[in-house]
Design a protein around this motif. Structure first.
Motif, PDB file in Angstrom:
ATOM      1  N   ALA A   1      17.656  31.502  46.266  1.00  0.00           N
ATOM      2  CA  ALA A   1      18.252  32.422  47.264  1.00  0.00           C
ATOM      3  C   ALA A   1      17.987  32.526  48.447  1.00  0.00           C
ATOM      4  O   ALA A   1      18.528  32.465  49.701  1.00  0.00           O
ATOM      5  CB  ALA A   1      18.391  33.621  46.262  1.00  0.00           C
ATOM      6  N   VAL A   2      16.513  32.700  48.595  1.00  0.00           N
ATOM      7  CA  VAL A   2      15.777  32.813  49.914  1.00  0.00           C
ATOM      8  C   VAL A   2      16.050  31.680  50.851  1.00  0.00           C
ATOM      9  O   VAL A   2      16.416  31.773  51.741  1.00  0.00           O
ATOM     10  CB  VAL A   2      14.492  33.235  49.672  1.00  0.00           C
ATOM     11  CG1 VAL A   2      13.833  32.979  51.058  1.00  0.00           C
ATOM     12  CG2 VAL A   2      14.264  34.421  49.202  1.00  0.00           C
ATOM     13  N   GLU A   3      15.931  30.559  49.974  1.00  0.00           N
ATOM     14  CA  GLU A   3      16.156  29.254  50.861  1.00  0.00           C
ATOM     15  C   GLU A   3      17.694  29.117  51.255  1.00  0.00           C
ATOM     16  O   GLU A   3      17.826  28.735  52.726  1.00  0.00           O
ATOM     17  CB  GLU A   3      15.675  28.202  50.031  1.00  0.00           C
ATOM     18  CG  GLU A   3      14.294  27.686  50.086  1.00  0.00           C
ATOM     19  CD  GLU A   3      14.121  26.700  49.066  1.00  0.00           C
ATOM     20  OE1 GLU A   3      14.726  25.959  48.492  1.00  0.00           O
ATOM     21  OE2 GLU A   3      12.903  26.160  49.473  1.00  0.00           O
ATOM     22  N   GLN A   4      18.517  29.478  50.403  1.00  0.00           N
ATOM     23  CA  GLN A   4      20.153  29.429  50.756  1.00  0.00           C
ATOM     24  C   GLN A   4      20.391  30.303  51.991  1.00  0.00           C
ATOM     25  O   GLN A   4      20.705  29.934  52.849  1.00  0.00           O
ATOM     26  CB  GLN A   4      20.768  30.008  49.599  1.00  0.00           C
ATOM     27  CG  GLN A   4      21.923  29.105  49.066  1.00  0.00           C
ATOM     28  CD  GLN A   4      22.389  29.926  47.963  1.00  0.00           C
ATOM     29  OE1 GLN A   4      21.679  30.137  46.942  1.00  0.00           O
ATOM     30  NE2 GLN A   4      24.044  29.956  47.843  1.00  0.00           N
ATOM     31  N   MET A   5      19.487  31.584  52.127  1.00  0.00           N
ATOM     32  CA  MET A   5      19.842  32.545  53.233  1.00  0.00           C
ATOM     33  C   MET A   5      19.178  32.161  54.220  1.00  0.00           C
ATOM     34  O   MET A   5      19.898  31.964  55.585  1.00  0.00           O
ATOM     35  CB  MET A   5      19.264  33.716  52.659  1.00  0.00           C
ATOM     36  CG  MET A   5      19.911  34.490  51.806  1.00  0.00           C
ATOM     37  SD  MET A   5      19.667  36.164  51.713  1.00  0.00           S
ATOM     38  CE  MET A   5      20.300  36.968  53.320  1.00  0.00           C
ATOM     39  N   THR A   6      17.891  31.095  54.239  1.00  0.00           N
ATOM     40  CA  THR A   6      17.415  30.771  55.551  1.00  0.00           C
ATOM     41  C   THR A   6      18.368  29.582  56.001  1.00  0.00           C
ATOM     42  O   THR A   6      18.309  29.500  57.296  1.00  0.00           O
ATOM     43  CB  THR A   6      16.047  29.950  54.939  1.00  0.00           C
ATOM     44  OG1 THR A   6      15.324  30.714  54.212  1.00  0.00           O
ATOM     45  CG2 THR A   6      15.022  29.757  56.189  1.00  0.00           C
ATOM     46  N   GLU A   7      19.119  28.936  55.165  1.00  0.00           N
ATOM     47  CA  GLU A   7      20.080  27.954  55.792  1.00  0.00           C
ATOM     48  C   GLU A   7      21.243  28.593  56.183  1.00  0.00           C
ATOM     49  O   GLU A   7      21.945  27.774  56.568  1.00  0.00           O
ATOM     50  CB  GLU A   7      20.292  26.994  54.706  1.00  0.00           C
ATOM     51  CG  GLU A   7      18.990  25.997  54.530  1.00  0.00           C
ATOM     52  CD  GLU A   7      19.173  25.129  53.111  1.00  0.00           C
ATOM     53  OE1 GLU A   7      20.152  25.348  52.295  1.00  0.00           O
ATOM     54  OE2 GLU A   7      18.221  24.636  52.746  1.00  0.00           O
ATOM     55  N   GLY A   8      21.315  29.831  56.159  1.00  0.00           N
ATOM     56  CA  GLY A   8      22.376  30.482  56.850  1.00  0.00           C
ATOM     57  C   GLY A   8      23.567  30.951  55.815  1.00  0.00           C
ATOM     58  O   GLY A   8      24.597  31.321  56.313  1.00  0.00           O
TER      59      GLY A   8
END
Lengths: 461, 317
Positions: free
Chosen positions: A197-204
């Motif tokens: 999820a964090v990675e998803q968020m990092t990607e916007g």
């Protein structure tokens, strides 16, 4: 599996191995202690029994035979020794030969004491448990009874058990390793989800959420993450809405100005119309100026530090009201002030005024003609309370929580006739916060709105 | 710093004083005695002819044997000690130490030549010393020289770990002859009357020796093998009786000069030594820490000694 989980896994397995090893050594120790002790005491018993049959004097052939005949019935090897060579009798002289008992043992036996030993015996070429009992008569070591039992036999007995033990240990370790691996995978799943999820968020992608399956620390973390994600998403949407609003707010006056100025330029409008067009251009320019000022103010407020001075609250309110009298009079609005004259608050006068102006201005704007606006101030619970009550159109309940957001307007149609850009209450909220105050708004549609502000009063020393 | 120096100085003085002052109970020059040399607690017990204790000398050093030499002196040696010490009995004082190096197994004094022989198992030598403690000569023999006796200018040495008895010329300290004997032979007695040499022993390996071998003193030929009991190693002779202790069977045997057994008697526990004192036979029991006084083949008295009586010394004046 990820590194952290691997570490935990390795750690658990290592501890498990250690525990098994310890258990093995401990069991071995207990085994030796009890089994060997048991063997020893049994051998001593046999020895003492045989010893009691010795009647003194020289050790006879019959006695040696008697002792040796015991081998037929016993698990242990028993024999009697009367050869003084074997008994270290020569010891002050050097002996070129490994005797059955050493000189120190001889001294012990001479005192009538038994000797028990565990260890490698040169004579038998193996590890044995042995018990030596003296045959003493008149201080003469006439002989000894030697009983021994090979340790190998004891360990042989245990060997199958040891095999089962080791096999069981290995199998158990293996099962535990799998179990721990599976459990860890399960435990680590929410963490992995979080990571994703964090990675998803990092990607916007701010819509990323994790499933909260437990109430443990990881569950709490997941929940906190979801909240954070929501906040970020909301903030992001707000930002987008804000930018959209700003562009919209600016575009309308710009298009007016552009349109009318073009019309004037190409002399499409003339005379009185031209004057009206110019007035419109001017009004829209003022509107733009005000909007940009307010925006600047909002941005600045976020960083600004204010200087707090003692201020007579009633005076400030009165001055604010005075500034708005013109607007009020236009709509014949009656402003009633019930002010406590003794309240002194710590604050920045200009900014306090702005708070009151913004709120009173709203009250006037959203009130019908001939309505009444009431301003009360009093002290409650060591705080100054300022209530501004109007009899205006009120705010729908669903809009109330958002009323202080930037550009939020109850009137979604964005009718430009009913006032400003929707930044007023945002500014108020920020200013009140700077003064360590609170802002609350109560409202009922068609009945009116009550805005309550509390501010800390200056404590008398 | 000064205090330390003073302290060390005082310590040194104290140690030197202690060393010089080692003094034991005096033994009257005219006192006959039998003494047991005890080796488990290094000491010497002196008894008179009635078996009364005259004195006990207890040593710090690990002495393993002793010998009496004329004019009132006692020679003490130890297998682990570097020197042989000579005490004067009448004063109880150490009067001389002779450096020999470790490994001393036995000393023997030849009255006629007035020489003290010291056997050493590390260098496998026998050295001779004069009355002043000066070394006169030395000879390398076989493995582990130990039991010694001398007669008519010749020294007979049993090499304990070799099957060889060495015959040495006392004056020149040169080898005269080598005779075959059993390994682990121990105990030696020269019987002038029959011109023989009696040799005892422990036996080798696990087999205890049960015989005393009688050799021709001239050529070392075995003349006779006398049946004893187990491990005859202690010899003593008085008149025409030879006493032999069997330490393996705790028995004392009495033989006539021709090796005929006169009587045998169980006495002591692990007796290594026998001696004749006046009309009594004395046997030392190594394991029971007692000496036994026998008269006419019967035990007359038992006397306790310090731990491990291993040798008996007799002085009759």
């Amino acid at each position: 599996m990820r590194k952290f989980a691997t570490k935990i896994w390795v750690l658990i397995i290592a501890y498990l191995m250690l525990t098994i090893a310890f258990m093995y050594i401990f069991a071995d120790f207990l085994y030796e202690k009890f089994y060997v002790e048991d063997t020893k005491s049994e051998m001593i018993e046999i020895g003492e029994n045989l010893q009691s049959k010795y009647s003194g004097g020289k050790v006879t052939d019959e006695y040696v035979e008697l002792v040796e005949s015991f081998n037929y019935y016993s698990n242990y090897d028993v024999f009697a020794v009367r050869n003084p060579r074997e008994l270290s009798a020569c010891v002050p002289f050097e002996i070129d030969y490994k005797t059955l008992i050493g000189p120190d043992e001889r001294r012990v036996l001479l005192n009538g004491e038994n000797i028990t030993k565990i260890g490698y015996e040169e004579r038998f070429k193996r590890e044995v448990v042995s018990v030596i009992l003296p045959l003493v008569d008149q201080n003469r070591l006439e002989g000894i009874i030697y009983i021994y039992y090979p340790l190998a036999k004891i360990t042989e007995l245990a060997r199958t058990e040891v095999a089962i033990f080791i096999g069981g240990g290995v199998l158990f370790s293996f099962l535990i390793a799998i179990l721990v691996y599976q459990s860890l995978k399960r435990i680590m799943r929410p963490l992995n989800d979080l990571h994703r999820a964090v990675e998803q968020m990092t990607e916007g992608d701010y819509s990323a959420r994790v499933e909260v399956a437990s109430k443990d620390e990881i569950g709490l973390l997941s929940e906190a993450f979801n909240h954070m994600a929501e906040s970020i998403q909301r903030e992001d949407e707000k930002q987008k809405a804000f930018l959209a609003t700003v562009s919209h707010e600016l575009r309308t006056p710009i298009s007016y100005i552009k349109g009318y100025s073009e019309a004037i330029q190409s002399q499409l409008v003339e005379g009185k119309e031209q004057t009206e067009a110019l007035e419109l251009i001017h009004r829209e320019a003022i509107r733009m100026e005000r909007l940009t000022n307010e925006l600047l103010q909002l941005v600045r407020k976020e960083k600004e530090e204010i200087e707090m001075l003692p201020i007579v609250l009633s005076e400030t309110i009165r001055e604010s009201v005075k500034l708005l009298e013109g607007q009020g009079d236009k709509k014949h609005i009656h402003i009633v002030q019930n002010l406590d004259e003794n309240i002194i608050v710590l604050g920045d006068e200009k900014k306090l005024k702005q708070i009151f102006i913004n709120i009173i201005e709203n009250a006037i704007r959203y009130s019908d003609e001939n309505a009444k606006v009431t301003i009360n101030s009093y002290v409650s619970d060591r705080r100054a309370v300022i209530e501004i009550q109007d009899e205006g159109i009120g705010i729908p309940e669903e809009d109330l929580p958002h009323i202080t957001e930037r550009f939020y307007r109850v009137n979604k149609a964005r009718s430009r006739s009913d006032g400003g850009a929707g930044l007023g209450l945002s500014i108020v909220k920020q200013l009140v916060k700077m003064h360590n105050g609170t802002l609350s708004i109560k409202s009922a549609v068609g009945e009116g709105t009550q805005v309550t502000i509390t501010l800390p009063i200056m404590e008398e020393e | 710093m000064k205090k330390w120096v003073a302290f060390l100085f005082l310590c040194t003085i104290w140690i030197l004083h202690g060393c010089n002052d080692e003094e034991f109970q005096q033994i009257n020059q005219h006192q006959s005695f039998v003494a047991s040399v005890n080796i488990l607690e290094p000491s010497v017990d002196f008894f008179d002819s009635d078996g009364e204790r005259i004195a006990t000398w207890k040593f710090e050093k690990a002495y393993t044997g002793a010998a009496l030499i004329p004019y009132d002196r006692l020679v003490l040696y130890g297998h682990q000690l570097d020197e042989v010490d000579i005490y004067e009995l009448s004063t109880g004082k150490l009067i001389q130490s002779i450096e020999t190096g470790t490994g001393t197994t036995n000393v023997h004094y030849d009255k006629k030549e007035k020489l003290l022989f010291v056997a050493n198992s590390e260098s496998n030598t026998v050295a001779s010393f004069n009355e002043q403690g000066e070394k006169q000569g030395e000879i390398r023999l076989k493995d582990y020289p130990m039991s010694m006796d001398s007669h008519d200018g010749k020294l007979y040495v049993v090499n304990y770990k070799a099957p060889v008895l060495s015959v040495v010329d006392i004056k020149s300290m040169s080898l005269v002859d080598e005779w075959n004997i059993d390994k682990s032979s121990s105990g030696l007695l020269i019987v002038k009357e029959t011109n023989t040499l009696w040799v005892g022993g422990h036996g080798s390996g696990s087999r205890p020796n049960q015989k005393v071998k009688v050799l021709d003193l001239d050529n070392g030929q075995v003349i006779q093998e006398i049946q004893a009991s187990q491990m005859p190693v202690g010899f003593s002779k008085k008149g025409d009786i030879i006493y032999v202790t069997n330490h393996g069977s705790n028995e004392l045997f009495a033989f006539d000069l021709n090796g005929k057994m006169l009587w045998r008697k169980e006495v002591g526990a692990n007796p290594f030594a026998v001696a004749v004192f006046k009309d009594n036979v004395i046997v030392a029991g190594f394991d029971d820490n007692q000496i036994y006084i026998l008269e006419n083949g019967e035990i007359k008295r038992k006397i306790s000694t310090q731990s491990g009586p291993f040798q008996l010394l007799v002085r009759e004046v």
